[in-house]
Write an enzyme that holds these catalytic residues in place. Structure first.
Site, PDB file in Angstrom:
ATOM      1  N   GLU A 216      81.794  68.942  -7.155  1.00 14.42           N
ATOM      2  CA  GLU A 216      82.767  69.646  -6.314  1.00 14.42           C
ATOM      3  C   GLU A 216      84.161  69.623  -6.911  1.00 14.42           C
ATOM      4  O   GLU A 216      84.890  70.619  -6.846  1.00 14.42           O
ATOM      5  CB  GLU A 216      82.788  69.018  -4.917  1.00 14.42           C
ATOM      6  CG  GLU A 216      83.532  69.859  -3.870  1.00 14.42           C
ATOM      7  CD  GLU A 216      85.041  69.614  -3.837  1.00 14.42           C
ATOM      8  OE1 GLU A 216      85.757  70.419  -3.202  1.00 14.42           O
ATOM      9  OE2 GLU A 216      85.513  68.619  -4.453  1.00 14.42           O
ATOM     10  N   HIS A 317      94.020  62.823  -3.556  1.00 15.02           N
ATOM     11  CA  HIS A 317      93.956  62.781  -5.013  1.00 15.02           C
ATOM     12  C   HIS A 317      94.936  61.764  -5.596  1.00 15.02           C
ATOM     13  O   HIS A 317      95.379  61.900  -6.737  1.00 15.02           O
ATOM     14  CB  HIS A 317      94.178  64.160  -5.624  1.00 15.02           C
ATOM     15  CG  HIS A 317      92.977  65.047  -5.511  1.00 15.02           C
ATOM     16  ND1 HIS A 317      92.808  66.179  -6.272  1.00 15.02           N
ATOM     17  CD2 HIS A 317      91.867  64.954  -4.737  1.00 15.02           C
ATOM     18  CE1 HIS A 317      91.650  66.744  -5.968  1.00 15.02           C
ATOM     19  NE2 HIS A 317      91.065  66.022  -5.029  1.00 15.02           N
TER      20      HIS A 317
END
Length: 345
Positions: A216, A317
């Site tokens: 992904e 992230h």
């Protein structure tokens, strides 16, 4: 949520940068097989688990991904330090100072630290101002190496995978802090959901597939292995937080639009109605710089109803965090969703 949180801790502790996910897929596969659920691996290395439903002509698919951000060895410097190339969409500053592991092609693992070349303020006048980029960021190996030849003698080579220490921590106040909550928190929720379905012997209204994807973060984890009978496709991924966002760490985030465009309006309204019916706290949100396995499936040409939900994750992230409340509300929405009627029927 205690069991779910402990499962998240296990998942984030298994290195799995995109492109090197065999270990974590095997862990998930063993977990699902213990539940007596049929599984198979696709050629990309992802895992599909299927629970038959009352209606076998119309299927649902739910997906979450186990692959994470990471890096590869780009170059072995004459000094014995390693230059890296990033895997996934993040910035070098988010990994400066992080402990890491380098896995060689033979499976041997070495440790190191990701640092600026100009780290020492006693030596480098521009230590704080130098740009955090591929030229300046390097790995300091925890080995006695003084040259590229020393490094290669260990078996380390260009293309070896680099994974980051998750630094997982569970606080008394209910927060889970760790790298890679995107998207291992949602993987844990789907595994717990499958376990509940089996233990409570819930008959699902439709045959339901659970795709644990492994690409992904590089854009194509969930764009295949979708049965022709699949009508609804729900990605379970993180909710993005920041300025202008409504998503928080205490509710389930229902995405109405991301960089790929709007998600299916009917499915979105259905999810909101389920949340209202079952006292599930939720936020509607738009993620401006985001794409999911569901949007990848749409781009691949699949004729599906697509949606995206997930727990709210702060500092995505980078140094991620969520709360057990968000996990709980996301799980409740998933639990009621898989037992509900499809929006087209």
């Amino acid at each position: 949520m205690t069991e779910t949180v402990q499962l998240i801790k296990k998942l984030v502790s298994i290195p799995s940068p995109s492109g090197n996910t065999e270990k974590i897929i095997s862990f998930v596969e063993d977990y699902v097989k213990e539940l007596n659920i049929q599984t198979y691996r696709n050629r990309k290395g992802g895992l599909v688990a299927t629970i038959p439903g009352k209606d076998t002509d119309h299927h649902r698919m739910l997906t979450a991904h186990v692959d994470t951000l990471g890096a590869m060895v780009k170059e072995i410097k004459p000094s014995g330090r390693l230059k890296i190339d990033l895997i996934g969409g993040f910035r070098y500053n988010s990994i400066e100072g992080e402990y890491c592991e380098i896995e060689t092609s033979s499976g041997e693992v070495f440790t190191g630290t990701i640092l600026m070349h100009q780290t020492s303020v006693h030596v480098y006048k521009d230590a704080g101002k130098a740009e955090r980029n591929q030229e300046n960021i390097e790995i300091r190996l925890d080995e006695k190496v003084h040259s590229a030849e020393d490094v290669r003698s260990l078996g380390i080579e260009v293309g070896d995978f680099v994974s980051f220490d998750p630094r997982v921590e569970i606080t008394k106040s209910g927060f889970i802090k760790s790298r890679h909550l995107d998207d291992k928190a949602s993987v844990a929720l789907l595994l717990q959901l499958m376990k509940t379905i089996q233990e409570e012997q819930i008959e699902l209204p439709y045959t339901t597939h659970f795709l644990i994807s492994n690409n992904e973060e590089i854009g194509y984890g969930g764009n295949s292995n979708i049965t022709p009978q699949t009508v609804e496709y729900l990605a379970v991924d993180m909710g993005a937080m920041g300025d202008g966002q409504s998503t928080d760490e205490y509710t389930v985030s229902i995405c109405v639009k991301d960089s790929s465009g709007p998600y299916h309006y009917g499915l979105r309204k259905h999810l909101v109605e389920l949340a209202k019916q079952h006292d599930i706290q939720y936020k509607l949100d738009i993620y401006p710089f985001y794409g999911s396995d569901a949007s990848a499936a749409i781009r691949a040409g699949h004729d599906i109803v697509h949606g995206l939900i997930g727990p709210g994750i702060d500092s995505s992230h980078a140094f991620e965090r969520t709360h057990q409340d968000s996990l709980n509300h996301t799980y409740k929405l998933l639990y009621h969703y898989v037992q509900s009627n499809m929006v087209l029927f």
